[in-house]
Write a protein that holds these residues in place. Sequence first.
Motif, PDB file in Angstrom:
ATOM      1  N   LYS A 178      39.069  34.924 -13.736  1.00 25.71           N
ATOM      2  CA  LYS A 178      37.802  34.961 -13.001  1.00 25.71           C
ATOM      3  C   LYS A 178      38.023  34.625 -11.527  1.00 25.71           C
ATOM      4  N   ARG A 179      38.852  33.623 -11.279  1.00 24.28           N
ATOM      5  CA  ARG A 179      39.139  33.215  -9.896  1.00 24.28           C
ATOM      6  C   ARG A 179      39.822  34.340  -9.133  1.00 24.28           C
ATOM      7  N   GLN A 224      39.696  38.798  -5.169  1.00 22.15           N
ATOM      8  CA  GLN A 224      39.870  40.208  -4.817  1.00 22.15           C
ATOM      9  C   GLN A 224      38.565  40.813  -4.319  1.00 22.15           C
ATOM     10  N   GLN A 225      37.455  40.462  -4.952  1.00 17.82           N
ATOM     11  CA  GLN A 225      36.162  40.965  -4.509  1.00 17.82           C
ATOM     12  C   GLN A 225      35.840  40.474  -3.103  1.00 17.82           C
ATOM     13  N   GLN A 226      36.183  39.235  -2.821  1.00 19.27           N
ATOM     14  CA  GLN A 226      35.976  38.671  -1.480  1.00 19.27           C
ATOM     15  C   GLN A 226      36.821  39.425  -0.452  1.00 19.27           C
ATOM     16  N   GLU A 227      38.085  39.701  -0.790  1.00 16.76           N
ATOM     17  CA  GLU A 227      38.958  40.432   0.124  1.00 16.76           C
ATOM     18  C   GLU A 227      38.438  41.844   0.374  1.00 16.76           C
ATOM     19  N   GLU A 237      37.263  43.428   3.961  1.00 14.40           N
ATOM     20  CA  GLU A 237      37.839  44.664   4.470  1.00 14.40           C
ATOM     21  C   GLU A 237      36.751  45.679   4.785  1.00 14.40           C
ATOM     22  N   GLN A 238      35.738  45.766   3.970  1.00 12.56           N
ATOM     23  CA  GLN A 238      34.641  46.710   4.202  1.00 12.56           C
ATOM     24  C   GLN A 238      33.854  46.320   5.437  1.00 12.56           C
ATOM     25  N   LYS A 239      33.657  45.008   5.656  1.00 14.29           N
ATOM     26  CA  LYS A 239      32.957  44.553   6.854  1.00 14.29           C
ATOM     27  C   LYS A 239      33.745  44.920   8.113  1.00 14.29           C
TER      28      LYS A 239
END
Length: 100
Positions: free
Chosen positions: A82-83, A88-91, A95-97
Amino acid sequence: MHSCTSHTECCTTQKYRERKKKPMGRTRKTYRLSDEVIQLIENRDRTAYPTATDYIEAKLNKPTKDVTELLYQVSMQLEEIKRLVAQQQQEIAEEQKAFF
């Protein structure tokens, strides 16, 4: 005083109802077990398990330490997964921002 037509019938029905409410008792069954299992039962800790039935019920009704430990390890691995997914979702979000 009873309002029934037959006192015997009334009392018998009452006893039947009382018996139905009580938890099930023990049932006597016979099983064929391997010699290894018989040895485990015979070599049990007789202070903790005075009878063979006590020993067998305890072993069947309670998970072993190995199972508990395995469940704990799986739980810890799940938390780690989960961590990593959250990281990965945060990264990906960062990157999208930066891209837009």
